[in-house]
Design a protein around this motif. Structure first.
Motif, mmCIF file in Angstrom:
data_model
loop_
_atom_site.group_PDB
_atom_site.id
_atom_site.type_symbol
_atom_site.label_atom_id
_atom_site.label_comp_id
_atom_site.label_asym_id
_atom_site.label_seq_id
_atom_site.Cartn_x
_atom_site.Cartn_y
_atom_site.Cartn_z
ATOM 1 N N HIS A 28 43.173 42.213 43.310
ATOM 2 C CA HIS A 28 42.931 41.117 42.726
ATOM 3 C C HIS A 28 43.958 40.562 41.649
ATOM 4 C CE1 HIS A 28 39.685 37.589 42.368
ATOM 5 N NE2 HIS A 28 40.903 36.946 42.487
ATOM 6 N N HIS A 76 43.018 32.307 37.506
ATOM 7 C CA HIS A 76 42.679 33.933 37.119
ATOM 8 C C HIS A 76 42.751 34.402 35.669
ATOM 9 C CE1 HIS A 76 43.490 33.618 41.556
ATOM 10 N NE2 HIS A 76 42.560 34.532 41.399
ATOM 11 N N TRP A 125 36.526 27.359 43.411
ATOM 12 C CA TRP A 125 35.963 27.952 42.420
ATOM 13 C C TRP A 125 34.676 26.889 41.714
ATOM 14 C CZ3 TRP A 125 38.559 31.827 39.050
ATOM 15 C CH2 TRP A 125 39.780 32.234 39.520
ATOM 16 N N ASP A 160 35.607 32.821 40.692
ATOM 17 C CA ASP A 160 36.426 32.772 41.911
ATOM 18 C C ASP A 160 35.623 33.074 43.097
ATOM 19 O OD1 ASP A 160 38.404 33.267 43.600
ATOM 20 O OD2 ASP A 160 39.528 34.450 42.467
ATOM 21 N N HIS A 164 38.812 36.875 48.968
ATOM 22 C CA HIS A 164 39.478 37.942 48.263
ATOM 23 C C HIS A 164 38.749 38.531 47.127
ATOM 24 C CE1 HIS A 164 42.311 35.102 45.948
ATOM 25 N NE2 HIS A 164 41.432 35.614 45.057
#
Ligand code: MN
Length: 206
Positions: A28, A76, A125, A160, A164
Motif C-alpha cells: 500500500h 494516504h 474513503w 481507506d 487494495h
C-alpha cells in the motif's frame, strides 16, 4: 515547481498487525502511494509542457489526473499518521469533547462513520473533517481520491475503503476491517489535526 515525494511511515510495516498485515502496508505504501506521487508529478509536468507549447488539448484529462493523484497522495499521507500500533485507544480531551458535541456520543460517531465507510459504492474513503465555515466536525464520504467533498474542509481522520487497503487480509468482509481500524486509530494525531484546523493552520501533512 516542488515535486511531491513519498513520506516515510512513522512506524514499521508490521506495526499495525494483526489489524493490518505488514504485506498490505508494504504494498500500500511502497507501490500504491508511490504511484499517486508519481502520477501527481507527471500531471504537473505535462501541464507545464502544455503551457510551453500552447497546446491545451489534453487539459481536461490532466486536470482530472492531478485531482486523482494529488488526492491519493494527500489522503494516504494523512491516513498513515492517523494510525498507531501501541494498542487500542479511545478519544480523550478536546477531540472527545468535539465528537460528543457534534455527534452526540463516541458510539454514535462510530456508527455514523462506519455506515459511511460500509456504504461506499466503488472505491473511496470515510473522512472526519473540520468544516471551517460552520465551525463543526462533519463526516464525509469521499469517492475515489477526490470527489464528493466540499472545498475547504480539513480532514482529521480518514479510513481507506479501497479494496487494495484490506482485501489481502479481510477479502470481502469489510466490516471486520472497519472494526479493526478502531483498535489502531492514533487519537493524539486526530487531536493535533483538529486543534490545527480550528486555528486555521491546517496541518494537512505531518
Ligand atoms: Mn489506498
Amino acid at each position: 515547481m516542488a515535486a511531491y515525494t513519498l513520506p516515510e511511515l512513522p512506524y514499521d510495516y508490521s506495526a499495525l498487525e494483526p489489524h493490518i498485515s505488514a504485506r498490505i502496508m508494504e504494498l500500500h505504501h511502497s507501490k500504491h502511494h508511490q504511484a499517486y506521487v508519481d502520477g501527481a508529478n507527471n500531471a504537473l509536468a505535462q501541464m507545464a509542457e502544455a503551457r510551453e507549447s500552447g497546446n491545451f488539448g489534453a487539459i481536461n484529462k490532466l486536470e482530472k489526473d492531478l485531482a486523482f493523484h494529488l488526492g491519493g497522495h494527500v489522503n494516504h499521507s494523512i491516513f498513515w499518521t492517523n494510525m498507531q500500533g501501541h494498542g487500542p485507544a479511545t478519544p480523550e480531551g478536546e477531540i472527545a469533547s468535539a465528537i460528543d458535541e457534534f455527534f452526540g456520543s463516541y458510539d454514535a460517531f462510530k456508527a455514523h462513520f462506519t455506515a459511511v465507510a460500509m456504504g461506499i459504492q466503488g472505491s473511496g474513503w470515510a473522512v472526519l473533517s473540520w468544516d471551517p465555515v460552520g465551525k463543526q466536525l462533519v463526516i464525509q464520504q469521499l469517492f475515489d481520491q477526490q470527489a464528493n467533498t466540499a472545498q475547504g474542509t480539513v480532514p482529521v481522520l480518514q479510513l481507506d475503503m479501497w479494496e487494495h487497503a484490506f482485501y489481502l487480509d479481510y477479502q470481502n468482509v469489510k466490516g471486520d476491517y472497519v472494526a479493526a481500524f478502531w483498535n489502531i486509530v492514533d487519537w493524539n494525531n486526530v487531536q493535533d489535526r483538529l486543534a490545527a484546523a480550528r486555528n486555521g493552520t491546517s496541518l494537512l501533512l505531518p
